[in-house]
Design a protein around this motif. Sequence first.
Motif, PDB file in Angstrom:
ATOM      1  N   VAL A  10      21.695 -56.168  56.368  1.00  0.00           N
ATOM      2  CA  VAL A  10      20.775 -55.869  55.265  1.00  0.00           C
ATOM      3  C   VAL A  10      21.173 -54.564  54.597  1.00  0.00           C
ATOM      4  O   VAL A  10      21.202 -53.509  55.245  1.00  0.00           O
ATOM      5  CB  VAL A  10      19.312 -55.787  55.755  1.00  0.00           C
ATOM      6  CG1 VAL A  10      18.383 -55.422  54.598  1.00  0.00           C
ATOM      7  CG2 VAL A  10      18.893 -57.112  56.379  1.00  0.00           C
ATOM      8  N   TYR A  11      21.468 -54.629  53.306  1.00  0.00           N
ATOM      9  CA  TYR A  11      21.861 -53.451  52.526  1.00  0.00           C
ATOM     10  C   TYR A  11      20.617 -52.744  52.002  1.00  0.00           C
ATOM     11  O   TYR A  11      19.693 -53.379  51.479  1.00  0.00           O
ATOM     12  CB  TYR A  11      22.739 -53.873  51.345  1.00  0.00           C
ATOM     13  CG  TYR A  11      23.168 -52.728  50.457  1.00  0.00           C
ATOM     14  CD1 TYR A  11      24.377 -52.080  50.671  1.00  0.00           C
ATOM     15  CD2 TYR A  11      22.366 -52.290  49.402  1.00  0.00           C
ATOM     16  CE1 TYR A  11      24.779 -51.023  49.857  1.00  0.00           C
ATOM     17  CE2 TYR A  11      22.753 -51.238  48.593  1.00  0.00           C
ATOM     18  CZ  TYR A  11      23.958 -50.606  48.830  1.00  0.00           C
ATOM     19  OH  TYR A  11      24.344 -49.558  48.030  1.00  0.00           O
ATOM     20  N   SER A  12      20.596 -51.431  52.115  1.00  0.00           N
ATOM     21  CA  SER A  12      19.528 -50.602  51.547  1.00  0.00           C
ATOM     22  C   SER A  12      20.122 -49.653  50.525  1.00  0.00           C
ATOM     23  O   SER A  12      21.056 -48.906  50.843  1.00  0.00           O
ATOM     24  CB  SER A  12      18.826 -49.781  52.634  1.00  0.00           C
ATOM     25  OG  SER A  12      18.199 -50.626  53.571  1.00  0.00           O
ATOM     26  N   LYS A  13      19.612 -49.670  49.313  1.00  0.00           N
ATOM     27  CA  LYS A  13      20.088 -48.745  48.293  1.00  0.00           C
ATOM     28  C   LYS A  13      19.782 -47.319  48.727  1.00  0.00           C
ATOM     29  O   LYS A  13      18.657 -47.021  49.133  1.00  0.00           O
ATOM     30  CB  LYS A  13      19.407 -49.028  46.950  1.00  0.00           C
ATOM     31  CG  LYS A  13      19.928 -48.175  45.806  1.00  0.00           C
ATOM     32  CD  LYS A  13      19.264 -48.555  44.487  1.00  0.00           C
ATOM     33  CE  LYS A  13      19.797 -47.680  43.350  1.00  0.00           C
ATOM     34  NZ  LYS A  13      19.187 -48.038  42.046  1.00  0.00           N
TER      35      LYS A  13
ATOM     36  N   GLU B  92       5.899 -41.847  46.345  1.00  0.00           N
ATOM     37  CA  GLU B  92       6.391 -42.656  47.460  1.00  0.00           C
ATOM     38  C   GLU B  92       7.614 -43.411  46.984  1.00  0.00           C
ATOM     39  O   GLU B  92       7.636 -43.941  45.876  1.00  0.00           O
ATOM     40  CB  GLU B  92       5.309 -43.623  47.936  1.00  0.00           C
ATOM     41  CG  GLU B  92       5.670 -44.356  49.210  1.00  0.00           C
ATOM     42  CD  GLU B  92       4.488 -45.122  49.795  1.00  0.00           C
ATOM     43  OE1 GLU B  92       4.634 -45.688  50.887  1.00  0.00           O
ATOM     44  OE2 GLU B  92       3.427 -45.149  49.147  1.00  0.00           O
ATOM     45  N   ASN B  93       8.632 -43.435  47.817  1.00  0.00           N
ATOM     46  CA  ASN B  93       9.913 -44.011  47.428  1.00  0.00           C
ATOM     47  C   ASN B  93      10.376 -44.984  48.504  1.00  0.00           C
ATOM     48  O   ASN B  93      10.530 -44.608  49.662  1.00  0.00           O
ATOM     49  CB  ASN B  93      10.941 -42.893  47.235  1.00  0.00           C
ATOM     50  CG  ASN B  93      12.198 -43.375  46.532  1.00  0.00           C
ATOM     51  OD1 ASN B  93      12.192 -44.411  45.888  1.00  0.00           O
ATOM     52  ND2 ASN B  93      13.269 -42.606  46.652  1.00  0.00           N
TER      53      ASN B  93
ATOM     54  N   THR C 170      11.444 -40.215  50.994  1.00  0.00           N
ATOM     55  CA  THR C 170      10.530 -41.344  51.168  1.00  0.00           C
ATOM     56  C   THR C 170       9.121 -41.009  50.672  1.00  0.00           C
ATOM     57  O   THR C 170       8.448 -41.855  50.101  1.00  0.00           O
ATOM     58  CB  THR C 170      10.460 -41.778  52.631  1.00  0.00           C
ATOM     59  OG1 THR C 170      10.110 -40.643  53.445  1.00  0.00           O
ATOM     60  CG2 THR C 170      11.804 -42.345  53.091  1.00  0.00           C
ATOM     61  N   HIS C 171       8.675 -39.765  50.902  1.00  0.00           N
ATOM     62  CA  HIS C 171       7.333 -39.363  50.465  1.00  0.00           C
ATOM     63  C   HIS C 171       7.358 -37.906  50.017  1.00  0.00           C
ATOM     64  O   HIS C 171       8.120 -37.104  50.546  1.00  0.00           O
ATOM     65  CB  HIS C 171       6.301 -39.484  51.608  1.00  0.00           C
ATOM     66  CG  HIS C 171       6.161 -40.859  52.162  1.00  0.00           C
ATOM     67  ND1 HIS C 171       7.014 -41.361  53.128  1.00  0.00           N
ATOM     68  CD2 HIS C 171       5.270 -41.849  51.900  1.00  0.00           C
ATOM     69  CE1 HIS C 171       6.654 -42.596  53.428  1.00  0.00           C
ATOM     70  NE2 HIS C 171       5.598 -42.921  52.694  1.00  0.00           N
TER      71      HIS C 171
END
Length: 258
Positions: free
Chosen positions: A148-151, A168-169, A156-157
Amino acid sequence: MIGGRGEKTASRTLNRATNTMRQPGSTFKVLSTFIPALDVNGDTLATVIQDGPYKYSSGESVDNWWKGYRGNLSIRYCIQESANVCTVKKYTEVTSAVGLRYLTENFAFTTLDPVNDSGQATSLGGITNGVYNIELTAAYAAIANGGVYSKPILYTHIYDHNNKLLFENTAATHVAMKESTAALITDAMEDVVTKGTGTACKLSGMPAAGKTGTTTEDRDFWFSGYTPYLTASVWGGYDDNAKQSGSQVAYPKKIWKA
């Protein structure tokens, strides 16, 4: 994220992890060739490729980093020892269209030229503009993350002084390869660390997997890899693309291990 070596002399200057494109060398082999080979071509780590005289479609010979040829090699061994001829052969079989699709769509590299990088040399990381370290690291993190690829995101917060949430990111994700492919490639790249070209990265009491990379005339040295906890890529070279000494090849591996 470390943008360069040496004493800091100014703020917001060149970040080599995010803003410098460098040739990825053999770190590209698993991404361009062997992941698609396992994912869609029906190959396994035991699939055999003959290491022998071979030419690009242009007529130029493909050479290994070692002298001569070693006969029939498994994909596992090709990854472990970073075989050039077998990689180009397999990439040609998989087709550059599929290889490029994995690189640009599955692994989200933004710097490839669809025309100029459509040749066989792309399998070995010979591309027009190079890659950003952060994008190479994200590609390897996808293997570590079960396919699973995550950009990449940098926060994150964000909270204010009253602990009120302001922003929130969440990273956008997509499936880059089968989970089984990620597991097999990880297993092969553990061999890179335990007995292949990346033994300088071997950790005590913790598994590690990854891939080395070296470019023509030693202008770039790489190690991209991961543990069960972290993924990191270390690049070493000069901003002016000057040659390095071949005897220096281990220092990015030592930095990665540390």
